[in-house]
Design a protein around this motif. Structure first.
Motif, PDB file in Angstrom:
ATOM      1  N   ALA A   1      88.730  73.376 -63.747  1.00  0.00           N
ATOM      2  CA  ALA A   1      88.146  72.836 -62.520  1.00  0.00           C
ATOM      3  C   ALA A   1      87.102  71.773 -62.841  1.00  0.00           C
ATOM      4  O   ALA A   1      87.031  70.721 -62.173  1.00  0.00           O
ATOM      5  CB  ALA A   1      87.519  73.962 -61.699  1.00  0.00           C
ATOM      6  N   GLN A   2      86.302  72.011 -63.884  1.00  0.00           N
ATOM      7  CA  GLN A   2      85.289  71.036 -64.270  1.00  0.00           C
ATOM      8  C   GLN A   2      85.926  69.751 -64.769  1.00  0.00           C
ATOM      9  O   GLN A   2      85.496  68.645 -64.427  1.00  0.00           O
ATOM     10  CB  GLN A   2      84.382  71.632 -65.354  1.00  0.00           C
ATOM     11  N   ARG A   3      86.989  69.891 -65.575  1.00  0.00           N
ATOM     12  CA  ARG A   3      87.684  68.694 -66.063  1.00  0.00           C
ATOM     13  C   ARG A   3      88.295  67.904 -64.907  1.00  0.00           C
ATOM     14  O   ARG A   3      88.270  66.670 -64.907  1.00  0.00           O
ATOM     15  CB  ARG A   3      88.775  69.092 -67.058  1.00  0.00           C
ATOM     16  N   LEU A   4      88.836  68.614 -63.947  1.00  0.00           N
ATOM     17  CA  LEU A   4      89.426  67.929 -62.797  1.00  0.00           C
ATOM     18  C   LEU A   4      88.360  67.171 -62.010  1.00  0.00           C
ATOM     19  O   LEU A   4      88.600  66.068 -61.510  1.00  0.00           O
ATOM     20  CB  LEU A   4      90.135  68.936 -61.892  1.00  0.00           C
TER      21      LEU A   4
ATOM     22  N   PRO B   1      93.090  63.286 -55.034  1.00  0.00           N
ATOM     23  CA  PRO B   1      92.794  64.626 -54.497  1.00  0.00           C
ATOM     24  C   PRO B   1      94.029  65.515 -54.421  1.00  0.00           C
ATOM     25  O   PRO B   1      93.941  66.717 -54.687  1.00  0.00           O
ATOM     26  CB  PRO B   1      92.230  64.319 -53.108  1.00  0.00           C
ATOM     27  N   TYR B   2      95.178  64.937 -54.060  1.00  0.00           N
ATOM     28  CA  TYR B   2      96.410  65.735 -53.972  1.00  0.00           C
ATOM     29  C   TYR B   2      96.796  66.273 -55.344  1.00  0.00           C
ATOM     30  O   TYR B   2      97.134  67.453 -55.492  1.00  0.00           O
ATOM     31  CB  TYR B   2      97.538  64.880 -53.406  1.00  0.00           C
ATOM     32  N   GLU B   3      96.754  65.392 -56.351  1.00  0.00           N
ATOM     33  CA  GLU B   3      97.109  65.819 -57.703  1.00  0.00           C
ATOM     34  C   GLU B   3      96.133  66.881 -58.222  1.00  0.00           C
ATOM     35  O   GLU B   3      96.533  67.869 -58.830  1.00  0.00           O
ATOM     36  CB  GLU B   3      97.116  64.607 -58.636  1.00  0.00           C
ATOM     37  N   ALA B   4      94.856  66.654 -57.955  1.00  0.00           N
ATOM     38  CA  ALA B   4      93.841  67.616 -58.406  1.00  0.00           C
ATOM     39  C   ALA B   4      94.042  68.970 -57.743  1.00  0.00           C
ATOM     40  O   ALA B   4      93.885  70.018 -58.383  1.00  0.00           O
ATOM     41  CB  ALA B   4      92.442  67.081 -58.094  1.00  0.00           C
ATOM     42  N   GLU B   5      94.400  68.963 -56.461  1.00  0.00           N
ATOM     43  CA  GLU B   5      94.617  70.229 -55.753  1.00  0.00           C
ATOM     44  C   GLU B   5      95.790  70.997 -56.353  1.00  0.00           C
ATOM     45  O   GLU B   5      95.712  72.219 -56.547  1.00  0.00           O
ATOM     46  CB  GLU B   5      94.872  69.965 -54.275  1.00  0.00           C
ATOM     47  N   LEU B   6      96.876  70.288 -56.659  1.00  0.00           N
ATOM     48  CA  LEU B   6      98.033  70.947 -57.254  1.00  0.00           C
ATOM     49  C   LEU B   6      97.694  71.517 -58.638  1.00  0.00           C
ATOM     50  O   LEU B   6      98.072  72.654 -58.964  1.00  0.00           O
ATOM     51  CB  LEU B   6      99.204  69.971 -57.377  1.00  0.00           C
TER      52      LEU B   6
END
Length: 206
Positions: free
Chosen positions: A63-66, A73-78
């Protein structure tokens, strides 16, 4: 085209690989615990707790790396959902271990042992998939294979429940076994969900 090749540093993939390796370790522990008697279950169960705790820590690091990366945002959520679902899978196996260690249920129906073997296989597939997150075009049939294992596992859980009901016995004996069977089913569901998220990432990258 490489999956986010220019936007996510290599350590991100390493963290997912570590998480997948923990899945394999937990699936192995889970199978051993299911096949043992009460005394050995009590001895083995803490391993699942340790592995689940390590998975939660890895998820926080992901989560920190993201948060520091340049993905959409979509890619990070997935990707975050992928990490969370993998961690939830370890938690589900820990839950099974707690049920078995906390009760004195006897030998489990053979179909549950077979379902546990399917969980091991799905975990191995997840490790292979984690190595290909940077090259999604090489993902192959990870999702179809995992989905097939989930369907087989569901059938085995149903067979185990049918065997359990045929056995009969006191409510105090039947209910714990019933809960164990449903906990195994939950693990299977989470493994399929993990593969489905990866498939969404594959489609997004195509």
């Amino acid at each position: 085209m490489a999956f986010f090749a220019r936007r996510i540093e290599r350590p991100m993939y390493d963290l997912f690989g570590e998480l997948a390796e923990l899945l394999v370790q937990s699936a192995d522990t889970h199978s051993k615990l299911i096949g043992q008697g009460h005394r050995d279950r009590v001895r083995i169960a803490p391993r699942l707790h340790d592995q689940s705790t390590r998975a939660e820590e890895l998820t926080r690091r992901i989560a920190q790396r993201l948060a520091e990366s340049l993905v959409t945002p979509y890619e990070a959520e997935l990707l975050y959902d992928l990490a969370l679902t993998m961690a939830d899978t370890l938690d589900a196996m820990e839950h099974t271990g707690e049920l078995l260690a906390g009760t004195r249920v006897g030998t489990l129906p053979t179909p549950l042992l077979e379902a546990a073997t399917g969980i091991e296989r799905a975990a191995e597939l997840t490790v292979s998939a984690s190595w290909k997150l940077s090259a999604m075009s090489e993902m192959g049939d990870y999702y179809p294979q995992t989905r097939k294992l989930k369907r087989q596992g569901d059938r085995l859980v149903r067979q185990a429940l049918a065997e359990l009901y045929r056995r009969g016995g006191a409510v105090g004996e039947v209910l714990p076994l019933h809960d164990v069977a449903h906990s195994v089913r939950r693990t299977l569901e989470l493994q399929e969900q993990t593969a489905r998220i990866v498939d969404l990432l594959r489609v997004k990258d195509s």
